[in-house]
Design a protein around this motif. Structure first.
Motif: not given
Lengths: 159, 75
Positions: A57-63
């Motif tokens: 599970k990651k934040g938008f930017l990391e994804r």
């Protein structure tokens, strides 16, 4: 025999050809009895990703970063003649033809030879890469640990 | 020359000849002779430099039918 000699390599690049060169040099140095450290930072980190790691599970930017970066040693592009992915396939073919070793095989050999594979934690944070996505058996550290090894080594490379 | 151990690295490319030689050498005693066979074109220079760096003595080398053969005495 040569316990006091060492080689360190900073693997900054994440292209198949550059990573392959880094691992060949590292394995050669280990055969010389050197204590070898490979310090993976920035794009080099993608080499050490575990292809079959579960989704994290990651934040938008990391994804977004995750989508744009290769996932593991079998997904790396070439620095020259990549031809939208046809180049690496061609290289795999010539590697086989000349009985050379693929990057995953070179990583396995490096582990057998006791090469210290270090992932830079600061750039892992920047690129949104989690430990859970990485291969087993890595060391997690920063420049402090790298310099500690580098100052004792007589060959230090940046690839 | 009597070899204690033979490493067949024929057909293997860089860096395998020296990696195999190192692995075999680790199992030998000082004074033992390691015989290495290779076909990689760069391996001749590689093995000579490798033996020298480890303090081993290259007793003999020859090239037979495109196979390089080395006899290296462990330091």
């Amino acid at each position: 025999m040569e316990e006091n000699k060492g080689t360190t390599i900073v693997v900054f690049s994440g292209e198949l050809d550059k990573v392959m060169a880094a691992f060949i040099i590292a394995n050669g140095a280990a055969a010389y009895g050197h204590k070898v450290t490979m310090f993976f930072t920035f794009w080099g980190l993608n080499t050490l990703k575990n292809e079959s790691a579960p989704k994290v599970k990651k934040g938008f930017l990391e994804r977004m970063f995750g989508w744009m970066m290769p996932k593991g040693p079998n997904k790396l592009a070439l620095s020259q003649m990549n031809f939208l992915g046809a180049g690496p396939k061609l290289i795999q073919h010539v590697i086989k033809k000349h009985n050379a070793m693929t990057v995953p095989q070179l990583i396995e050999l490096a582990e057998q030879q006791g090469i210290n594979l270090v992932a830079c934690t600061m750039t892992m944070d920047l690129l949104g890469i989690e430990k859970e996505e990485m291969m087993d058996g890595l060391t997690y550290a920063g420049v402090g640990a790298y310099i500690g090894d580098a100052e004792k080594a007589n060959t230090n490379l940046f690839i | 020359m009597k070899s204690t151990k033979i490493v067949d690295a024929k057909g293997l490319s860089c860096p395998m000849p020296i990696v195999r030689a190192k692995m075999a050498m680790d199992e030998l005693q000082s004074g033992d002779i390691l015989e290495v066979h290779t076909t990689d074109k760069g391996s001749q220079a590689d093995l000579v430099a490798w033996a020298d760096s480890g303090g081993h003595i290259l007793e003999k080398e020859l090239n037979e039918d495109d196979v390089f053969k080395f006899w290296i005495k462990k330091a």
